[in-house]
Scaffold this motif. Structure first.
Motif, PDB file in Angstrom:
ATOM      1  N   ALA A  98       0.832  -1.203   0.000  1.00 31.81           N
ATOM      2  CA  ALA A  98       0.000   0.000   0.000  1.00 31.81           C
ATOM      3  C   ALA A  98       0.871   1.261   0.000  1.00 31.81           C
ATOM      4  O   ALA A  98       0.608   2.211  -0.756  1.00 31.81           O
ATOM      5  N   ALA A  99       1.902   1.269   0.812  1.00 35.19           N
ATOM      6  CA  ALA A  99       2.789   2.435   0.866  1.00 35.19           C
ATOM      7  C   ALA A  99       3.507   2.629  -0.472  1.00 35.19           C
ATOM      8  O   ALA A  99       3.662   3.756  -0.949  1.00 35.19           O
ATOM      9  N   ARG A 100       3.920   1.535  -1.076  1.00 33.98           N
ATOM     10  CA  ARG A 100       4.602   1.626  -2.376  1.00 33.98           C
ATOM     11  C   ARG A 100       3.658   2.170  -3.435  1.00 33.98           C
ATOM     12  O   ARG A 100       4.053   2.995  -4.262  1.00 33.98           O
ATOM     13  N   PHE A 101       2.414   1.731  -3.430  1.00 33.95           N
ATOM     14  CA  PHE A 101       1.435   2.236  -4.384  1.00 33.95           C
ATOM     15  C   PHE A 101       1.335   3.756  -4.246  1.00 33.95           C
ATOM     16  O   PHE A 101       1.349   4.482  -5.244  1.00 33.95           O
ATOM     17  N   ASP A 102       1.247   4.225  -3.015  1.00 27.42           N
ATOM     18  CA  ASP A 102       1.110   5.659  -2.759  1.00 27.42           C
ATOM     19  C   ASP A 102       2.359   6.446  -3.142  1.00 27.42           C
ATOM     20  O   ASP A 102       2.263   7.583  -3.596  1.00 27.42           O
ATOM     21  N   ASN A 103       3.522   5.843  -2.964  1.00 27.37           N
ATOM     22  CA  ASN A 103       4.775   6.585  -3.088  1.00 27.37           C
ATOM     23  C   ASN A 103       5.545   6.362  -4.386  1.00 27.37           C
ATOM     24  O   ASN A 103       6.608   6.955  -4.570  1.00 27.37           O
ATOM     25  N   CYS A 104       5.037   5.527  -5.282  1.00 26.25           N
ATOM     26  CA  CYS A 104       5.816   5.184  -6.475  1.00 26.25           C
ATOM     27  C   CYS A 104       5.562   6.108  -7.659  1.00 26.25           C
ATOM     28  O   CYS A 104       6.147   5.907  -8.717  1.00 26.25           O
ATOM     29  N   VAL A 105       4.720   7.115  -7.505  1.00 24.94           N
ATOM     30  CA  VAL A 105       4.321   7.933  -8.658  1.00 24.94           C
ATOM     31  C   VAL A 105       5.500   8.569  -9.388  1.00 24.94           C
ATOM     32  O   VAL A 105       5.412   8.795 -10.594  1.00 24.94           O
ATOM     33  N   ASP A 106       6.592   8.835  -8.697  1.00 26.75           N
ATOM     34  CA  ASP A 106       7.750   9.445  -9.352  1.00 26.75           C
ATOM     35  C   ASP A 106       8.770   8.419  -9.841  1.00 26.75           C
ATOM     36  O   ASP A 106       9.781   8.790 -10.441  1.00 26.75           O
ATOM     37  N   GLU A 107       8.501   7.146  -9.584  1.00 26.77           N
ATOM     38  CA  GLU A 107       9.414   6.104 -10.064  1.00 26.77           C
ATOM     39  C   GLU A 107       9.195   5.872 -11.556  1.00 26.77           C
ATOM     40  O   GLU A 107       8.097   6.059 -12.077  1.00 26.77           O
ATOM     41  N   LYS A 108      10.254   5.455 -12.224  1.00 28.12           N
ATOM     42  CA  LYS A 108      10.131   5.056 -13.616  1.00 28.12           C
ATOM     43  C   LYS A 108       9.215   3.823 -13.653  1.00 28.12           C
ATOM     44  O   LYS A 108       9.323   2.949 -12.797  1.00 28.12           O
ATOM     45  N   HIS A 109       8.328   3.758 -14.611  1.00 29.29           N
ATOM     46  CA  HIS A 109       7.390   2.638 -14.770  1.00 29.29           C
ATOM     47  C   HIS A 109       6.385   2.546 -13.619  1.00 29.29           C
ATOM     48  O   HIS A 109       5.973   1.447 -13.239  1.00 29.29           O
ATOM     49  N   ALA A 110       5.988   3.678 -13.082  1.00 28.71           N
ATOM     50  CA  ALA A 110       5.064   3.691 -11.937  1.00 28.71           C
ATOM     51  C   ALA A 110       3.762   2.957 -12.234  1.00 28.71           C
ATOM     52  O   ALA A 110       3.228   2.266 -11.356  1.00 28.71           O
ATOM     53  N   THR A 111       3.263   3.061 -13.457  1.00 22.48           N
ATOM     54  CA  THR A 111       1.989   2.391 -13.756  1.00 22.48           C
ATOM     55  C   THR A 111       2.142   0.872 -13.738  1.00 22.48           C
ATOM     56  O   THR A 111       1.224   0.173 -13.305  1.00 22.48           O
ATOM     57  N   LEU A 112       3.281   0.369 -14.167  1.00 24.13           N
ATOM     58  CA  LEU A 112       3.524  -1.081 -14.085  1.00 24.13           C
ATOM     59  C   LEU A 112       3.683  -1.524 -12.640  1.00 24.13           C
ATOM     60  O   LEU A 112       3.191  -2.590 -12.245  1.00 24.13           O
TER      61      LEU A 112
END
Length: 181
Positions: free
Chosen positions: A121-135
């Motif tokens: 859950a935390a990763r879902f919330d915080n991954c928006v700036d990661e490369k390939h966030a939608t994957l």
């Protein structure tokens, strides 16, 4: 550990890529169920989480995730951060394979399930700036679905829907929701 399984682990070091893949596939199949040899390979797999070889890192994270059900000492509660770290690997395919397997740790017990769910859950919330966030987000939703299918915990389903609602792009919101149809 029986000789056949020992052979599979040895074959992972083979220079023959087909033999490696056959061994990997066989270990993946064997570890769908509890095994009595998890601790024979546990420490070696932990070491391989930081190997220079991305294939070793990926396999180690996947195997440890699957071996969590065979961990009566609950070592995974302490070792989880090292496995989780591989989900951020610099090689995206390594990170993705690790992320796709990590939900299996949640099958090991209530503490493990809560730990995995909290991290996803935390990763879902915080991954928006990661490369390939939608994957990454897709893999998280799929992992939650996989875990839900095995344990039938309605809180997991609700969490997934809550996370999907946070997605601002309707196209991806629809894609993530399709996992639950």
């Amino acid at each position: 550990m029986d000789e056949r399984t020992r052979h599979y682990f040895a074959e992972l070091q083979s220079s023959d890529k087909n033999a490696q893949y056959e061994a990997y596939s066989s270990i993946m199949k064997i570890t769908e169920e509890k095994v009595d040899w998890a601790y024979e390979v546990w420490d070696q797999l932990k070491e391989e989480l930081t190997s220079k070889d991305p294939h070793k890192r990926s396999r180690a994270a996947q195997f440890l995730s699957r071996l969590a059900i065979s961990d009566p000492e609950q070592r995974m509660l302490e070792d989880f951060p090292q496995v989780w770290e591989v989900t951020y690997d610099k090689k995206f395919v390594t990170a993705r394979h690790s992320l796709q397997a990590i939900w299996r740790i949640g099958l090991a017990g209530e503490k493990q399930k809560e730990m995995v769910i909290r991290h996803l859950a935390a990763r879902f919330d915080n991954c928006v700036d990661e490369k390939h966030a939608t994957l990454i987000r897709f893999d998280i939703i799929q992992g939650l679905r996989n875990l839900y299918d095995k344990v039938q915990d309605e809180a997991i389903k609700q969490l997934a829907f809550d996370l999907i609602e946070k997605e601002e792009d309707p196209k991806y919101q629809k894609k993530y929701a399709a996992v639950w149809k």
